[in-house]
Every structure is written in C-alpha cells, then in structure tokens.
Design a protein around this motif. Structure first.
Motif, PDB file in Angstrom:
ATOM      1  N   LYS A 224     -54.281 -59.008  45.225  1.00  0.00           N
ATOM      2  CA  LYS A 224     -55.559 -58.488  45.755  1.00  0.00           C
ATOM      3  C   LYS A 224     -55.759 -58.845  47.225  1.00  0.00           C
ATOM      4  CE  LYS A 224     -58.692 -58.331  41.806  1.00  0.00           C
ATOM      5  NZ  LYS A 224     -58.049 -59.270  40.844  1.00  0.00           N
ATOM      6  N   ALA A 225     -55.267 -59.993  47.605  1.00  0.00           N
ATOM      7  CA  ALA A 225     -55.541 -60.480  48.967  1.00  0.00           C
ATOM      8  C   ALA A 225     -54.974 -59.565  50.046  1.00  0.00           C
ATOM      9  CB  ALA A 225     -54.977 -61.884  49.135  1.00  0.00           C
ATOM     10  N   ILE A 226     -53.935 -58.783  49.728  1.00  0.00           N
ATOM     11  CA  ILE A 226     -53.375 -57.959  50.796  1.00  0.00           C
ATOM     12  C   ILE A 226     -54.082 -56.610  50.913  1.00  0.00           C
ATOM     13  CG2 ILE A 226     -51.101 -59.039  50.640  1.00  0.00           C
ATOM     14  CD1 ILE A 226     -50.100 -56.359  49.591  1.00  0.00           C
ATOM     15  N   LEU A 227     -54.882 -56.273  49.898  1.00  0.00           N
ATOM     16  CA  LEU A 227     -55.566 -54.976  49.962  1.00  0.00           C
ATOM     17  C   LEU A 227     -56.939 -55.108  50.597  1.00  0.00           C
ATOM     18  CD1 LEU A 227     -54.656 -53.706  46.396  1.00  0.00           C
ATOM     19  CD2 LEU A 227     -53.587 -53.086  48.560  1.00  0.00           C
ATOM     20  N   ASN A 228     -57.487 -56.311  50.543  1.00  0.00           N
ATOM     21  CA  ASN A 228     -58.866 -56.502  50.959  1.00  0.00           C
ATOM     22  C   ASN A 228     -58.949 -57.362  52.223  1.00  0.00           C
ATOM     23  OD1 ASN A 228     -61.503 -57.041  51.236  1.00  0.00           O
ATOM     24  ND2 ASN A 228     -61.821 -57.825  49.150  1.00  0.00           N
ATOM     25  N   PRO A 229     -59.232 -56.729  53.360  1.00  0.00           N
ATOM     26  CA  PRO A 229     -59.216 -57.467  54.628  1.00  0.00           C
ATOM     27  C   PRO A 229     -60.337 -58.486  54.734  1.00  0.00           C
ATOM     28  CG  PRO A 229     -60.127 -55.282  54.951  1.00  0.00           C
ATOM     29  CD  PRO A 229     -59.638 -55.332  53.537  1.00  0.00           C
ATOM     30  N   HIS A 244     -49.390 -57.632  62.170  1.00  0.00           N
ATOM     31  CA  HIS A 244     -48.050 -57.116  62.021  1.00  0.00           C
ATOM     32  C   HIS A 244     -47.950 -55.695  62.543  1.00  0.00           C
ATOM     33  CE1 HIS A 244     -45.642 -59.284  58.752  1.00  0.00           C
ATOM     34  NE2 HIS A 244     -44.792 -58.918  59.681  1.00  0.00           N
ATOM     35  N   TYR A 245     -46.744 -55.252  62.810  1.00  0.00           N
ATOM     36  CA  TYR A 245     -46.451 -53.836  63.008  1.00  0.00           C
ATOM     37  C   TYR A 245     -47.283 -53.193  64.110  1.00  0.00           C
ATOM     38  CZ  TYR A 245     -45.558 -54.985  58.095  1.00  0.00           C
ATOM     39  OH  TYR A 245     -45.200 -55.622  56.940  1.00  0.00           O
ATOM     40  N   ALA A 246     -47.958 -53.997  64.940  1.00  0.00           N
ATOM     41  CA  ALA A 246     -48.994 -53.421  65.792  1.00  0.00           C
ATOM     42  C   ALA A 246     -48.437 -52.880  67.109  1.00  0.00           C
ATOM     43  CB  ALA A 246     -50.033 -54.487  66.082  1.00  0.00           C
ATOM     44  N   PRO A 247     -48.864 -51.673  67.502  1.00  0.00           N
ATOM     45  CA  PRO A 247     -48.544 -51.200  68.854  1.00  0.00           C
ATOM     46  C   PRO A 247     -49.436 -51.953  69.842  1.00  0.00           C
ATOM     47  CG  PRO A 247     -49.961 -49.618  67.730  1.00  0.00           C
ATOM     48  CD  PRO A 247     -49.709 -50.735  66.755  1.00  0.00           C
ATOM     49  N   SER A 248     -49.113 -51.904  71.142  1.00  0.00           N
ATOM     50  CA  SER A 248     -49.979 -52.663  72.047  1.00  0.00           C
ATOM     51  C   SER A 248     -51.269 -51.913  72.388  1.00  0.00           C
ATOM     52  CB  SER A 248     -49.228 -53.113  73.301  1.00  0.00           C
ATOM     53  OG  SER A 248     -48.578 -52.031  73.877  1.00  0.00           O
ATOM     54  N   ALA A 340     -47.757 -48.400  50.088  1.00  0.00           N
ATOM     55  CA  ALA A 340     -46.980 -49.142  51.088  1.00  0.00           C
ATOM     56  C   ALA A 340     -47.289 -48.620  52.490  1.00  0.00           C
ATOM     57  CB  ALA A 340     -45.491 -49.009  50.794  1.00  0.00           C
ATOM     58  N   ILE A 341     -47.394 -47.296  52.620  1.00  0.00           N
ATOM     59  CA  ILE A 341     -47.671 -46.707  53.943  1.00  0.00           C
ATOM     60  C   ILE A 341     -49.035 -47.187  54.441  1.00  0.00           C
ATOM     61  CG2 ILE A 341     -47.992 -44.550  55.217  1.00  0.00           C
ATOM     62  CD1 ILE A 341     -46.214 -43.190  53.102  1.00  0.00           C
ATOM     63  N   MET A 342     -50.045 -47.103  53.561  1.00  0.00           N
ATOM     64  CA  MET A 342     -51.388 -47.509  53.985  1.00  0.00           C
ATOM     65  C   MET A 342     -51.458 -49.008  54.265  1.00  0.00           C
ATOM     66  SD  MET A 342     -53.268 -45.105  54.697  1.00  0.00           S
ATOM     67  CE  MET A 342     -54.829 -45.937  55.010  1.00  0.00           C
ATOM     68  N   ASN A 343     -50.720 -49.811  53.482  1.00  0.00           N
ATOM     69  CA  ASN A 343     -50.688 -51.257  53.725  1.00  0.00           C
ATOM     70  C   ASN A 343     -50.188 -51.555  55.150  1.00  0.00           C
ATOM     71  OD1 ASN A 343     -48.290 -53.641  53.332  1.00  0.00           O
ATOM     72  ND2 ASN A 343     -50.404 -54.251  52.935  1.00  0.00           N
ATOM     73  N   ARG A 344     -49.087 -50.888  55.558  1.00  0.00           N
ATOM     74  CA  ARG A 344     -48.529 -51.144  56.896  1.00  0.00           C
ATOM     75  C   ARG A 344     -49.439 -50.582  57.983  1.00  0.00           C
ATOM     76  NH1 ARG A 344     -45.677 -52.172  52.881  1.00  0.00           N
ATOM     77  NH2 ARG A 344     -43.513 -52.863  53.060  1.00  0.00           N
ATOM     78  N   LEU A 345     -49.979 -49.381  57.731  1.00  0.00           N
ATOM     79  CA  LEU A 345     -50.824 -48.739  58.745  1.00  0.00           C
ATOM     80  C   LEU A 345     -52.100 -49.556  58.968  1.00  0.00           C
ATOM     81  CD1 LEU A 345     -50.986 -46.230  60.551  1.00  0.00           C
ATOM     82  CD2 LEU A 345     -52.131 -45.035  58.676  1.00  0.00           C
ATOM     83  N   LEU A 346     -52.699 -50.035  57.874  1.00  0.00           N
ATOM     84  CA  LEU A 346     -53.914 -50.846  57.993  1.00  0.00           C
ATOM     85  C   LEU A 346     -53.639 -52.131  58.764  1.00  0.00           C
ATOM     86  CD1 LEU A 346     -55.350 -50.277  54.420  1.00  0.00           C
ATOM     87  CD2 LEU A 346     -56.634 -49.930  56.546  1.00  0.00           C
ATOM     88  N   LYS A 347     -52.487 -52.745  58.502  1.00  0.00           N
ATOM     89  CA  LYS A 347     -52.151 -53.969  59.242  1.00  0.00           C
ATOM     90  C   LYS A 347     -51.932 -53.655  60.720  1.00  0.00           C
ATOM     91  CE  LYS A 347     -49.911 -57.639  57.599  1.00  0.00           C
ATOM     92  NZ  LYS A 347     -50.910 -58.586  57.155  1.00  0.00           N
ATOM     93  N   ALA A 348     -51.235 -52.538  60.978  1.00  0.00           N
ATOM     94  CA  ALA A 348     -50.973 -52.155  62.368  1.00  0.00           C
ATOM     95  C   ALA A 348     -52.290 -51.912  63.107  1.00  0.00           C
ATOM     96  CB  ALA A 348     -50.092 -50.910  62.406  1.00  0.00           C
ATOM     97  N   ALA A 349     -53.283 -51.406  62.373  1.00  0.00           N
ATOM     98  CA  ALA A 349     -54.576 -51.085  62.991  1.00  0.00           C
ATOM     99  C   ALA A 349     -55.532 -52.276  62.946  1.00  0.00           C
ATOM    100  CB  ALA A 349     -55.202 -49.889  62.268  1.00  0.00           C
ATOM    101  N   GLY A 350     -55.046 -53.420  62.437  1.00  0.00           N
ATOM    102  CA  GLY A 350     -55.960 -54.562  62.298  1.00  0.00           C
ATOM    103  C   GLY A 350     -57.149 -54.174  61.428  1.00  0.00           C
TER     104      GLY A 350
END
Ligand code: AMP
Ligand code: MG
Length: 357
Positions: A224-229, A244-248, A340-350
């Motif tokens: 649960k901890a990775i889905l809920n910011p 993670h995965y973040a553009p500048s 998985a896509i949304m997990n990475r995209l959400l992290k990239a977007a903070g």
C-alpha cells in the motif's frame, strides 16, 4: 577510468556471434576481477558487479550515487542457483520460476551466508532475478553466476533503456558498457516478496498481480505504501521511498475525461508560453495534433500499455536533452501492466496530479 563500449552484433537469427561471446566473456572477467560492467536486460540496462564481493557492491553504490540502504538485485543465470544465495526457499518460488523465469520477475527471499550485507543494503533478505536476455545470461554466467545489478543510471534519473543513456550517466565511472540495443519491456522487473504470507508486490512491473495470483492460487496485493503518496507508511522495498525517474523540468500529470484534459493542458501550455517557459507534452498518438507545445512526445496508440512502457524513460530523458522546463502528461489506466506505468510516472512527477472534473 576509460569506459570501453562493447557492441553486440548478433547474427540474423538473433543469436550471439562468436565475437559477441568472446567480448561478453571478457566483460565477465572484468566483473570477476572486481570491475563494473553495464549490460542490457529485457527490462532496462543494469550496472553489474560481483554480488558476492562487498567491495564490488560498494563500487556500484558509488558509481550511481545511490544511498547504501537501497539494496541491489542479484541476477543469476540458472534457476537452481537460487538455493546458493537464498535459504528457506518456499514452494511458491519454484511455481513462479517455472512460469515466469527467465523473465522480468524479482523474488525477495531470506539470504544465505554467502551474500554480503553490502549487497542487500544491510537486510537479511535478498532480491533474486533470472533475466531472459541472452546477453545478460551469458554475462552473468561468465562473471561467476551472481551479478548484483541495479539500473545503470545515476540515482534519481530515469532508468536507461539504451546504451547511449548509460553512457550519459556512467562514462568514465565503470570498466565497460555492453551495447545490446533497446530493452524490450522498458520498465524494471516486478518485485514480489515471498518472505511474507500471502506474498506481496513491492514494485509493480510487466508481471502483474493477476498473473502472480493465478499461478499461486491466491489474491496478491501491492504494498500500500507505494500507491499512496500521503501515507506515513514506509515502502517495504527501500528503493521505492526515493524520488526517482525524474526529468529536470517540472512534470505534471493531468487526468480526467479526454476533452477536459485537452482543454486543461492547452490552458496551462498557453500560460507557460506567455511566461516564456519551454513546454513539452507526453500524449497518445490520437491527441498529438491537439496541443501547441514546444516538444510533443508520443507514448503510442491510446491504450497500448506495452508501447507506453517501452517509450516512457526515453521520453523523460529526451525532455532533458531538449531542456524542456514544463511538462504535462496525459494519464494512463492503472489496470494490469498500467499499474507499473502509473507507479513510475507518478514518481517521476513527484505525485503532482491535476484531476479535471
Ligand atoms: P533497481 O536495482 O534500481 O531496479 O532497484 C532495486 C529495487 O529492489 C529497489 O527498489 C530496492 O529497494 C528493491 N530491493 C532490492 N533488494 C530488496 C530486498 N531484499 N527487500 C526489499 N526490496 C529490495
Ligand atoms: Mg533503479
């Protein structure tokens, strides 16, 4: 240090040539001697070192600038080797390996004595994966069978899906980079923890909760901890707590009905343009004409999750290459591989998301 680039040729049927095999064996010896070599896998490029040598693991953390409490995944090239680095291996591991290995699945198990704590970030568990890529397999075998390999990027940046991105981050820091072309999947492996009952997903990937559940005959949930910011919960895969995965540039996800999303992104683009900010969008093929942005990147046909995953990290990196400062992304379904896509995209977007009602 001069970083050697080793180009894999492969023959017409996709098999390794004799020259490829010789070059990979040479790279394997570099790892055996304590060096680091980046190599392709079916997910993303890995930064490999000898998993049983604490000094090699320390070098991996240093090359990536990775916090040392973030454990490394140990890659093997024969399923039975799991018993050498893990103990109390449950029956579920064999069931999952029979179905998904070699492939993009990592299992967390109790570690055996031969695995140093430097490799596991101080934990008494070990993450194990048996990749399917033939270059990866041959390298692991040539390096002695146990290769610790996180993604071959500087910590915090998007994982590299092509050798040129590894080069951007690692040139001069490691012995060699094996260039085997683009990774097929484009997102890191699914991580499943088999030390808890029922097993739990610590990082979503190509192998989905439904796929794992149907093999194990029980429902498998995602940590649960990775889905809920907003949660104060601590993710059980230490790496998932880091940005993670973040553009500048600043990335924002805009979700909602198509028309509302297009309207909202267009308005934001206009505001940015008025301020003289360079803009970019990440959108599906069908919407590419709808936006007036400086840089338009296409994630593939709408609903094509495989294509979106495959392109995601190179799109994020290309915004940096073009020095885009303000980026808007359409949202994806979070069903199946979409989780998985949304997990990475959400992290990239903070976790910056605008919902259009
Ligand atoms: P990367 O190597 O860049 O694909 O990241 C590896 C991921 O696996 C990180 O999120 C780690 O925290 C996670 N991981 C590795 N070993 C373990 C372990 N023993 N227990 C939990 N998570 C782990
Ligand atoms: Mg990584």
């Amino acid at each position: 240090m001069k970083t050697e680039i080793i180009k894999i040729e492969k023959n017409d049927s996709g098999a390794l040539t004799l020259g490829d095999i010789e070059a990979i064996e040479r790279a394997g010896r570099m790892i055996k001697e304590g060096g680091l070599v980046a190599f392709p896998t079916e997910t993303v490029y890995g930064l490999g070192g000898n998993a049983l040598d604490p000094e090699s693991s320390k070098k991996i953390y240093a090359a990536k600038g990775r916090p040392s409490d973030n454990p490394l995944i140990v890659h093997i090239s024969e399923w039975e080797d799991i018993y050498k680095i893990a103990k109390n291996v449950p029956g579920e591991a064999k069931l999952l390996a029979d179905t998904f290995w070699p492939g993009p699945l990592t299992m967390i198990l109790k570690k055996s004595e031969i695995v140093p704590k430097e490799t596991t970030g101080g934990l008494d568990t070990v993450a194990v994966r048996y990749p399917s890529d033939i270059v990866a397999k041959k390298l692991i075998e040539s390096a002695g069978g146990f290769v610790a390999a996180p993604s071959a990027n500087i910590s915090g940046k998007p994982s590299p899906t092509e050798a040129k991105y590894v080069c951007e981050d690692m040139d001069g820091r490691i012995c060699a980079i094996i260039d085997g072309g683009e990774g097929e999947i484009g997102l890191e492996s699914t991580i499943v923890d088999l030390t808890v009952s029922p097993p739990q997903i610590l990082r979503p990937g190509f192998i989905t909760a439904e796929m794992l559940g149907s093999v194990l005959g029980q429902e498998i949930k995602v940590d649960k901890a990775i889905l809920n910011p907003d949660s104060n919960l601590k993710p059980r895969a230490p790496g998932m707590k880091y940005r993670h995965y973040a553009p500048s540039g600043e990335l924002v996800i805009v979700e909602g009905d198509d028309e509302k999303v297009i309207e909202k992104i267009s308005k934001l683009l206009k505001e940015d343009k008025e301020k003289g900010i360079k803009t970019g969008v990440m959108v599906c093929e069908e919407h590419k004409e709808k936006y007036d942005a400086d840089v338009i990147k296409i994630t593939g046909k709408r609903g094509d999750q495989k294509e979106a995953a495959h392109r995601l990290y190179s799109i994020l990196r290309s915004f940096d290459d073009e020095d885009v400062r303000s980026i808007y992304s359409e949202s994806f379904s979070d069903k199946g591989f979409g989780a998985a896509i949304m997990n990475r995209l959400l992290k990239a977007a903070g976790h910056k998301v605008i919902s259009c009602k």
